[in-house]
Design a protein around this motif. Structure first.
Motif, PDB file in Angstrom:
ATOM      1  N   LEU A  12       0.839  -1.195   0.000  1.00  0.00           N
ATOM      2  CA  LEU A  12       0.000   0.000   0.000  1.00  0.00           C
ATOM      3  C   LEU A  12       0.880   1.255   0.000  1.00  0.00           C
ATOM      4  O   LEU A  12       0.921   2.001   0.977  1.00  0.00           O
ATOM      5  N   PRO A  13       1.594   1.472  -1.073  1.00  0.00           N
ATOM      6  CA  PRO A  13       2.515   2.612  -1.109  1.00  0.00           C
ATOM      7  C   PRO A  13       1.815   3.967  -1.140  1.00  0.00           C
ATOM      8  O   PRO A  13       2.445   4.994  -0.880  1.00  0.00           O
ATOM      9  N   VAL A  14       0.503   3.961  -1.409  1.00  0.00           N
ATOM     10  CA  VAL A  14      -0.197   5.240  -1.554  1.00  0.00           C
ATOM     11  C   VAL A  14      -0.546   5.884  -0.218  1.00  0.00           C
ATOM     12  O   VAL A  14      -0.799   7.089  -0.171  1.00  0.00           O
ATOM     13  N   ILE A  15      -0.600   5.104   0.883  1.00  0.00           N
ATOM     14  CA  ILE A  15      -0.976   5.700   2.161  1.00  0.00           C
ATOM     15  C   ILE A  15       0.201   6.474   2.725  1.00  0.00           C
ATOM     16  O   ILE A  15       1.361   6.157   2.463  1.00  0.00           O
ATOM     17  N   SER A  16      -0.123   7.474   3.518  1.00  0.00           N
ATOM     18  CA  SER A  16       0.918   8.332   4.084  1.00  0.00           C
ATOM     19  C   SER A  16       1.642   7.608   5.209  1.00  0.00           C
ATOM     20  O   SER A  16       1.155   6.615   5.755  1.00  0.00           O
ATOM     21  N   ALA A  17       2.807   8.142   5.567  1.00  0.00           N
ATOM     22  CA  ALA A  17       3.594   7.552   6.655  1.00  0.00           C
ATOM     23  C   ALA A  17       2.821   7.602   7.970  1.00  0.00           C
ATOM     24  O   ALA A  17       2.881   6.676   8.794  1.00  0.00           O
TER      25      ALA A  17
END
Length: 252
Positions: A12-17
């Motif tokens: 899920l690379p799209v979610i923020s840190a």
């Protein structure tokens, strides 16, 4: 949790840190576990257990340390190196730890500490017997025995097998000091073995020829001196007064 965080980043690379760390924290609370050592788990169990339970189970730090060392050596395939006299110590400690776990299981099932102690006092379980629990302290907690303070000399009489813990008679002076009475003990045992008696009721007037208010029968009790105890059963405490009608002198 480190692996879980890495998977989140790749899947899920799209979610923020910030969102990712929130998900990681939720997962940690739900599925994470503290990798406590055996000793740490034991300390947590003992620190959170009821004080009376720990005193009844009566596992010393030294016995636990020895057992832990044996466990660690066996886990690594090493010779535990136990001396002959250490075997019963370790076996007893293992039973005590198992009894502690049983206590926590009872709490999980909804029983109270008081109920567990009540059951423990009445059980014939091998686990309780092998653990060699502190029966004197348990009797004090449950009120199932009477405790009488005595001198070290009286406890030595039992240790040296000069007196028996069953069917004995003790004379109590006005200061509360107890003295073993061979005279009354013989009368009591003669009465018990008298096949001609018409009643088995324990009446001091019938047994000793003394007033009822000067003698009392204790079904189960402990003589105590400091941290030492001696259990006794079916013994009479006879009060000595001055003057003392029908009271023979206490034998030396």
């Amino acid at each position: 949790m480190k692996k879980f965080r890495q998977n989140l980043m790749s899947e899920l690379p799209v979610i923020s840190a910030e969102e990712r760390e929130k998900v990681v924290e939720i997962a940690r609370k739900a599925f994470g576990s503290d990798d406590f050592s055996f000793e740490r788990k034991y300390k947590i169990a003992t620190l959170n257990a009821d004080d009376d339970i720990m005193k009844i189970i009566n596992l010393s730090d030294d016995d636990f340390t020895l057992t832990k060392k044996v466990r660690n050596k066996i886990a690594h395939g090493d010779d535990p190196g136990l001396k002959q006299e250490q075997f019963p110590v370790v076996m007893r400690a293992v039973s005590k730890i198992a009894l502690l776990l049983t206590y926590w299981s009872f709490l999980d099932f909804g029983f109270t500490t008081h109920e567990f102690i009540t059951y423990l006092e009445k059980t014939h379980s091998k686990l309780a017997r092998h653990a060699i629990i502190n029966k004197a302290y348990m009797a004090r907690v449950t009120g199932s025995a009477e405790f009488l303070p005595v001198t070290k000399e009286i406890l030595q009489l039992f240790q040296e097998k000069k007196v028996s813990g069953v069917y004995g008679c003790w004379v109590e002076d006005k200061a509360g000091k107890l003295t073993f009475s061979k005279y009354f003990t013989k009368k009591y045992r003669d009465w018990m073995h008298d096949s001609t008696k018409t009643s088995n009721r324990h009446d001091p007037e019938k047994i000793f020829g003394i007033c009822k208010d000067k003698a009392r029968l204790i079904g189960r009790g402990y003589f105590e001196c400091g941290d030492e105890y001696q259990e006794f059963h079916h013994s009479w405490i006879i009060r000595q007064t001055d003057p003392a009608p029908n009271m023979p002198p206490v034998p030396s």
